[in-house]
Enzyme design. Structure first.
Site, short mmCIF file in Angstrom:
data_model
loop_
_atom_site.label_atom_id
_atom_site.label_comp_id
_atom_site.label_asym_id
_atom_site.label_seq_id
_atom_site.Cartn_x
_atom_site.Cartn_y
_atom_site.Cartn_z
N HIS A 158 50.27 51.50 64.89
CA HIS A 158 49.16 52.51 65.27
C HIS A 158 47.74 51.97 65.69
CE1 HIS A 158 47.66 56.38 66.32
NE2 HIS A 158 48.16 56.95 65.12
N ASP B 46 49.05 54.29 70.33
CA ASP B 46 48.62 55.91 70.06
C ASP B 46 49.89 56.79 70.10
OD1 ASP B 46 45.87 55.07 69.33
OD2 ASP B 46 45.19 55.61 71.44
#
Length: 437
Positions: A409, A413
């Site tokens: 992450h 995204d």
């Protein structure tokens, strides 16, 4: 003493240099390499001899641990298939297990194993002496390792252990057989006449302890590093496999006949994930937070997770963006076979932009794999299950597969992860789309 030894070695080198041009090319290389090693070690072990040579070349050759890779300089000696005194062809002398692959140490030509300088289980480093072999005329009369005495010939039958003990101990009065003392130990005959009866009534609770292989230790360390470093997150999707299964059934025999390739699902999924990675470039990228940079790639190299006998390995399919589905199937099959046979090289394992894991071949319904750090994502495909689905308002039984993407992450995204899986789903549910790109 050192000076005298080096003078002797230098004299040997000079003499050898006059003989080397007359040798065969393979013998010439072995002679010069070994002689240089002897010269280097002369001050340490003055008993090492230089080559003996005549019209027929014959020599002691010291086999050393070969180079492994830029990042590897040691390994564990896992196998010595030949014993001292046995003849070997120009093939494997030993096998060295490293953190990633097994490296075969081979003899330059037919020879006799004269001596080993390490045993199975020892840690060896690049350049270390591993074995001494004898080639040429000397191959028929290899020397035994120094300090090893030949076995003595048996001239009479072995005496019982009890008799030898009695010869070395003072004579004592025999104990009363009817009143044994507490220190009296039962003889072998008594032990045989009174077998031990197991008192355990339950199932076996035995345990077996095995030393971890280097590959298993490395895998464990890197997976933990991935868990500690990456901000891992997983997103899921489901795919209707109806059209892909029909496509495979239709062309399977034709592809096997024309290309000699078994058409499976890995080729199609590899192609679909490649196209998706080109459309969502973050999946194909790498992040370095220390240097504060993100590297985007215009090529696609995919690591394929393969379960090998010694642990999980991830050989790399290179330039998958330039390969067809049939070519991808061939490459996957080749790498999987090399992994199972222990024939992978360091070039097969280096690199990889992201990974594909396929636990579905073991019956997995769903999974969330760990990222193969320093990559940023791993795609997971699972088993095919018949499930009731709503198709155009009607309940139908369809072959469905869960797919997932575990991603870092810090770089990727949720929007990119979901878009990636939806793109893969689009290509798998309508395989003809892959021909339009």
């Amino acid at each position: 003493m050192v000076s005298a030894v080096r003078t002797k070695a230098a004299t040997g080198l000079l003499s050898l240099s006059r003989t080397v041009p007359k040798m065969q090319p393979a013998h010439r290389v072995a002679a010069l390499t070994h002689s240089a090693n002897l010269f280097r070690r002369g001050a340490i072990d003055p008993q090492r001899r230089l080559f003996s040579y005549s019209t027929t070349f014959k020599a002691d050759i010291i086999v050393v641990v070969p180079p492994m890779a830029e990042s590897l300089n040691e390994g564990t000696l896992s196998s010595l298939p030949k014993k001292v005194g046995e003849q070997i062809e120009a093939d494997e002398i030993a096998s060295i297990e490293t953190d990633k692959i097994d490296i075969a140490v081979t003899a330059p030509e037919t020879a006799i194993i004269a001596e080993y300088f390490a045993a199975e289980g020892d840690t060896v480093v690049v350049g270390q002496d591993l074995a001494r072999i004898v080639t040429g005329e000397d191959a028929g009369a290899a020397k035994k390792p120094e300090g090893e005495a030949p076995p003595k010939e048996e001239t009479k039958a072995a005496e019982p252990v009890e008799a030898k003990v009695e010869d070395k101990t003072p004579t004592a009065a025999p104990p009363n057989p009817t009143t044994p003392t507490p220190a009296t130990k039962p003889t072998a005959q008594v032990a045989q006449s009174q077998p031990v009866v197991s008192t355990s009534q339950g199932p076996s609770r035995g345990e077996r302890v095995e030393k971890m292989t280097r590959m298993r230790k490395t895998t464990a360390s890197r997976l933990k590093q991935s868990q500690n470093t990456c901000a891992s997150l997983t997103t899921m999707q489901e795919v209707d496999m109806t059209n892909l299964m029909a496509w495979r059934t239709r062309y399977r025999d034709e592809v096997a006949e024309e290309h000699g390739v078994r058409l499976g699902y890995m080729g199609a999924f590899t192609k679909a994930t490649t196209l998706a990675a080109q459309q969502v470039p973050q999946i194909n990228a790498a992040i370095d937070t220390d240097k504060e940079i993100i590297t985007y790639r215009d090529y696609v190299d995919i690591s394929i997770a393969v379960s090998a006998p010694k642990g999980l390995v991830t050989p790399v399919l290179r330039n998958t963006n330039a390969l067809s589905i049939v070519e991808l199937e061939r490459e996957v099959a080749t790498l999987a076979k090399k992994a199972r046979d222990g024939k992978l090289t360091m070039d097969d394992l280096e690199g990889g932009n992201f990974s594909i894991s396929n636990p579905g071949i073991f019956g997995s319904m769903f999974g969330t794999p760990l990222i193969n750090y320093p990559q940023a994502a791993v795609f997971n495909m699972n088993g095919i299950q018949q499930r009731v689905m709503a198709i155009n308002g009607q309940a139908e039984i369809r072959p469905m597969m869960y797919i997932s993407l575990t991603y870092d992450h810090r770089l990727i995204d949720g929007r990119e992860a979901v878009a990636y899986l939806n793109t893969v789903k689009k290509y798998i549910e309508d395989p003809a789309r892959m021909l339009l790109v």
